[in-house]
Design a protein around this motif. Sequence first.
Motif, PDB file in Angstrom:
ATOM      1  N   GLU A 201      25.483  42.074  41.569  1.00 55.20           N
ATOM      2  CA  GLU A 201      26.822  42.611  41.387  1.00 55.20           C
ATOM      3  C   GLU A 201      27.880  41.553  41.696  1.00 55.20           C
ATOM      4  OE1 GLU A 201      27.247  45.537  40.090  1.00 55.20           O
ATOM      5  OE2 GLU A 201      25.111  45.973  40.101  1.00 55.20           O
ATOM      6  N   PRO A 202      29.077  41.706  41.131  1.00 50.07           N
ATOM      7  CA  PRO A 202      30.142  40.744  41.433  1.00 50.07           C
ATOM      8  C   PRO A 202      30.584  40.810  42.887  1.00 50.07           C
ATOM      9  CG  PRO A 202      30.642  42.033  39.456  1.00 50.07           C
ATOM     10  CD  PRO A 202      29.471  42.683  40.114  1.00 50.07           C
ATOM     11  N   ALA A 203      31.067  39.689  43.396  1.00 52.02           N
ATOM     12  CA  ALA A 203      31.746  39.693  44.684  1.00 52.02           C
ATOM     13  C   ALA A 203      33.070  40.435  44.537  1.00 52.02           C
ATOM     14  CB  ALA A 203      31.977  38.260  45.143  1.00 52.02           C
ATOM     15  N   LEU A 204      33.708  40.719  45.670  1.00 51.26           N
ATOM     16  CA  LEU A 204      34.997  41.403  45.666  1.00 51.26           C
ATOM     17  C   LEU A 204      35.987  40.594  46.498  1.00 51.26           C
ATOM     18  CD1 LEU A 204      36.789  43.886  45.006  1.00 51.26           C
ATOM     19  CD2 LEU A 204      35.953  44.902  47.147  1.00 51.26           C
ATOM     20  N   ILE A 205      37.158  40.329  45.916  1.00 49.61           N
ATOM     21  CA  ILE A 205      38.261  39.713  46.651  1.00 49.61           C
ATOM     22  C   ILE A 205      39.360  40.756  46.826  1.00 49.61           C
ATOM     23  CG2 ILE A 205      40.096  37.980  46.604  1.00 49.61           C
ATOM     24  CD1 ILE A 205      38.236  36.168  45.006  1.00 49.61           C
ATOM     25  N   ILE A 206      39.815  40.921  48.055  1.00 46.60           N
ATOM     26  CA  ILE A 206      40.961  41.779  48.348  1.00 46.60           C
ATOM     27  C   ILE A 206      42.132  40.859  48.652  1.00 46.60           C
ATOM     28  CG2 ILE A 206      41.872  43.620  49.787  1.00 46.60           C
ATOM     29  CD1 ILE A 206      38.986  44.431  50.419  1.00 46.60           C
TER      30      ILE A 206
ATOM     31  N   ASN B 162      35.251  40.717  41.143  1.00 48.03           N
ATOM     32  CA  ASN B 162      36.331  41.676  40.945  1.00 48.03           C
ATOM     33  C   ASN B 162      37.431  41.379  41.953  1.00 48.03           C
ATOM     34  OD1 ASN B 162      35.057  43.275  38.881  1.00 48.03           O
ATOM     35  ND2 ASN B 162      33.771  44.204  40.458  1.00 48.03           N
ATOM     36  N   VAL B 163      38.679  41.582  41.537  1.00 47.88           N
ATOM     37  CA  VAL B 163      39.818  41.297  42.409  1.00 47.88           C
ATOM     38  C   VAL B 163      40.729  42.516  42.444  1.00 47.88           C
ATOM     39  CG1 VAL B 163      41.733  39.731  42.900  1.00 47.88           C
ATOM     40  CG2 VAL B 163      39.707  38.875  41.695  1.00 47.88           C
TER      41      VAL B 163
ATOM     42  N   LYS C  13      33.496  34.574  36.083  1.00 54.30           N
ATOM     43  CA  LYS C  13      33.934  35.749  35.340  1.00 54.30           C
ATOM     44  C   LYS C  13      34.801  36.588  36.272  1.00 54.30           C
ATOM     45  CE  LYS C  13      32.317  39.794  32.797  1.00 54.30           C
ATOM     46  NZ  LYS C  13      31.125  40.573  32.353  1.00 54.30           N
ATOM     47  N   ILE C  14      36.083  36.692  35.958  1.00 58.01           N
ATOM     48  CA  ILE C  14      37.061  37.340  36.826  1.00 58.01           C
ATOM     49  C   ILE C  14      37.565  38.622  36.171  1.00 58.01           C
ATOM     50  CG2 ILE C  14      39.315  37.105  37.948  1.00 58.01           C
ATOM     51  CD1 ILE C  14      38.834  34.021  37.803  1.00 58.01           C
ATOM     52  N   VAL C  15      37.553  39.707  36.939  1.00 60.32           N
ATOM     53  CA  VAL C  15      38.150  40.963  36.507  1.00 60.32           C
ATOM     54  C   VAL C  15      39.166  41.374  37.565  1.00 60.32           C
ATOM     55  CG1 VAL C  15      37.771  43.384  35.909  1.00 60.32           C
ATOM     56  CG2 VAL C  15      36.044  41.664  35.307  1.00 60.32           C
ATOM     57  N   ILE C  16      40.413  41.581  37.152  1.00 59.34           N
ATOM     58  CA  ILE C  16      41.471  42.035  38.052  1.00 59.34           C
ATOM     59  C   ILE C  16      41.720  43.511  37.788  1.00 59.34           C
ATOM     60  CG2 ILE C  16      43.912  41.809  38.655  1.00 59.34           C
ATOM     61  CD1 ILE C  16      43.714  38.852  38.069  1.00 59.34           C
ATOM     62  N   LEU C  17      41.685  44.312  38.865  1.00 55.16           N
ATOM     63  CA  LEU C  17      41.830  45.749  38.717  1.00 55.16           C
ATOM     64  C   LEU C  17      42.937  46.277  39.617  1.00 55.16           C
ATOM     65  CD1 LEU C  17      38.383  45.188  39.219  1.00 55.16           C
ATOM     66  CD2 LEU C  17      38.494  47.257  37.840  1.00 55.16           C
TER      67      LEU C  17
ATOM     68  N   LYS D 148      42.654  47.280  34.001  1.00 58.22           N
ATOM     69  CA  LYS D 148      41.498  46.411  34.204  1.00 58.22           C
ATOM     70  C   LYS D 148      41.697  45.239  33.260  1.00 58.22           C
ATOM     71  CE  LYS D 148      36.440  46.294  33.805  1.00 58.22           C
ATOM     72  NZ  LYS D 148      35.224  47.098  33.470  1.00 58.22           N
ATOM     73  N   ILE D 149      41.739  44.021  33.807  1.00 66.57           N
ATOM     74  CA  ILE D 149      42.153  42.844  33.041  1.00 66.57           C
ATOM     75  C   ILE D 149      41.042  41.800  33.082  1.00 66.57           C
ATOM     76  CG2 ILE D 149      43.896  41.031  32.818  1.00 66.57           C
ATOM     77  CD1 ILE D 149      45.713  42.893  34.572  1.00 66.57           C
TER      78      ILE D 149
END
Length: 220
Positions: free
Chosen positions: A12-17, A107-108, A134-138, A143-144
């Motif tokens: 699974e992707p990591a998560l950045i807050i 994911n961010v 691979k970056i996904v901003i939510l 969802k971008i």
Amino acid sequence: MSSHHIVRDDQEPALIIANGAACQSELLGQLLEWSPLVVVLDSAIERVMELDIKVDILLGDFDRNFNPELYKTKQFPIEIIHTPDQDKTDLEKAFDYLISRNITAVNVVWATGKRADHTITNITNIIRYRDTLKIVILDDHSKIFLLPKKFEKWYPANTPISLIPIGHVTGIQSTNLFYPLQGDSLTLGLRTGSSNYVAQDGIVSIEHNEGDLLLMECVD
């Protein structure tokens, strides 16, 4: 809200807050559940702890008299990474850190809202890391992510979809969008593909020849 993680073979992707506007707890909880690694940026740790979230990494330049040592006990075990480089944002430095660990997707959240300059920078930085991450901003409304040259995904009818070029994008072809694109070009600041939507339940396909094209799945 509790800690994380339920993961499947670390796929699974990591998560950045980050430290922008918060999202709904439901979205954050879903992302935390499947994240093998959670990174929080700088003083956002205070807001994160108010939500009773356990994180793995605290990363930032720690300016403004911010003392990360205070969280070693409260968030034990936690890795604290000081990144004083002022030529990059904390989010960029977090991307660099993930790449150094051979993590390929993230994911961010909390990266939009509040200051417009931060929001624009965070979104457009997806392009800078196109070849390594691979970056996904939510957030609660969007969802971008960056489109590959050929993209296909099933969507329900009437799903809002915006195609936003970063610079100039040529040769865009689409199927199953209400406003079809047939070899069109889009240019940021002149013509974008904002506020399109899915024509009917089924596969949406989007292709383009040259340039960087963001897809935004949006809800009102």
